[in-house]
Design an enzyme around this catalytic site. Structure first.
Site, PDB file in Angstrom:
ATOM      1  N   HIS A   1       0.994  -1.687   0.035  1.00  0.00           N
ATOM      2  CA  HIS A   1      -0.107  -0.273  -0.471  1.00  0.00           C
ATOM      3  C   HIS A   1       0.823   0.941  -0.067  1.00  0.00           C
ATOM      4  CE1 HIS A   1      -2.929  -2.922   1.502  1.00  0.00           C
ATOM      5  NE2 HIS A   1      -4.059  -2.025   1.343  1.00  0.00           N
TER       6      HIS A   1
ATOM      7  N   ASP B   1      -4.620  -5.747  -7.660  1.00  0.00           N
ATOM      8  CA  ASP B   1      -5.231  -5.266  -6.268  1.00  0.00           C
ATOM      9  C   ASP B   1      -5.183  -3.437  -6.772  1.00  0.00           C
ATOM     10  OD1 ASP B   1      -5.169  -4.556  -3.937  1.00  0.00           O
ATOM     11  OD2 ASP B   1      -3.023  -5.718  -3.042  1.00  0.00           O
TER      12      ASP B   1
END
Length: 320
Positions: free
Chosen positions: A184, A256
């Protein structure tokens, strides 16, 4: 001059968007009618079951075959119960108990709840083998550190979910369990030869492919021996040669979120990342949690431009 309508619809058909709040805004429904593949639901979209069912019905009015996805893993990762905590045990607990039939039952219960709300894809299970104790992003989301045990429970989870008519999406290919960085926030590196991946990280993916999993999610991780300097999400060697050819996967490859730093920094933007992911072999592109109509249009425009100037084959996008 506006985008070619046919190419715009084609590009929109590869995008999994999102929207803010408990009620789908007009643009989120209108884009579905214009070809957008679907939306992912996050905690901000969830108030109560009746509201969620109304939202998915509104989305289905825009496109009857809309993809409605959610991250509902049980344990630490839940959207439906984000305010109270999941009523379902997470993967670490299920792996510790080591009863595959219990794992199947838990995931069948999750799937039944999702199906009743009109949700069609669960971005679960996490099938990463958690081999790094200091892993900041997988941890208790994994069934454990033993590839064989993780493989058995991963297959059971997929069987349970898909028995309810909800598609499972196993993640994060080719394995996020050995990382000590969070994709992230940065691009983690797993610097091992492919033989180590095949022995340590890939057995659960082989198991879920054998179990008929409908989707696999890519990892924004760098494996230099396979991906070079970029993440697996942008690597044809990983998505096509390894997942499609070697492991025989025929379902949908979902990225993702492309807003994550592990992808966006490598590509130079969400639109550029979308083009690179499609070229590598991805089929459905999660463009993030904070999405508006402008972002969707800009990503679609980047894909259309890439088709037009030859950076991206139209046939690859049609296949996606």
């Amino acid at each position: 001059m506006g985008l070619d309508p046919g190419l715009r619809r084609l590009a929109l058909g590869t995008l999994l968007a999102a929207y803010p709040g408990p009620v789908p805004p007009d643009w989120a429904v209108d884009l579905l009618a214009e070809g957008l593949a679907g939306h992912t639901l996050f905690g901000t979209n969830i108030h109560d079951p009746a509201q969620v069912a109304a939202s998915t019905a509104a989305l289905r009015a825009g496109r009857p075959d809309v993809i409605v996805a959610i991250d509902e893993e049980g344990g630490d990762v839940t959207r439906l119960a984000h305010a109270t905590g999941s009523p379902y045990p997470g993967n670490a607990a299920l792996g510790a108990v080591d009863d595959p039939d219990l794992t199947r039952q838990v995931y069948a219960a999750i799937g039944a709840e999702l199906a009743a709300l009109g949700i069609t894809v669960d971005l679960a299970p996490t099938v990463d083998v958690n081999t790094a104790d200091e892993n900041p992003v997988i941890g208790t989301r994994s069934f454990g550190a033993d590839p064989r045990r993780v493989a058995v429970h991963s297959a059971a989870a997929v069987a349970g979910l898909q028995s309810t008519g909800v598609a499972a999406c196993a993640k994060h290919f080719p394995g996020h369990g050995a990382t000590v960085a969070d994709s992230h926030h940065e691009l983690p590196t797993v610097d091992v030869p492919p033989a180590v991946l095949r022995e340590r990280d890939l057995p659960p993916f082989a198991a879920v492919v054998d179990a008929g999993v409908r989707a696999v999610m890519t990892a924004h991780i760098r494996v230099p021996a396979l991906t070079g300097d970029g993440p697996a999400t942008f690597s044809r060697a990983v998505l096509h040669d390894l997942l499609r050819v070697e492991y025989g996967f025929t379902g949908a490859i979902i990225t993702d979120a492309l807003e994550m730093k592990g992808a966006v920094l490598a590509a130079g933007g969400v639109g550029a990342g979308a083009v690179r992911a499609l070229a590598a072999g991805a089929d459905l592109l999660c463009i993030g949690a904070r999405v508006d109509a402008e972002l969707v249009e800009s990503v679609a425009a980047e894909i259309v431009a890439a088709i037009t100037d030859g950076r991206l084959a139209r046939e690859r996008v049609e296949e996606a």
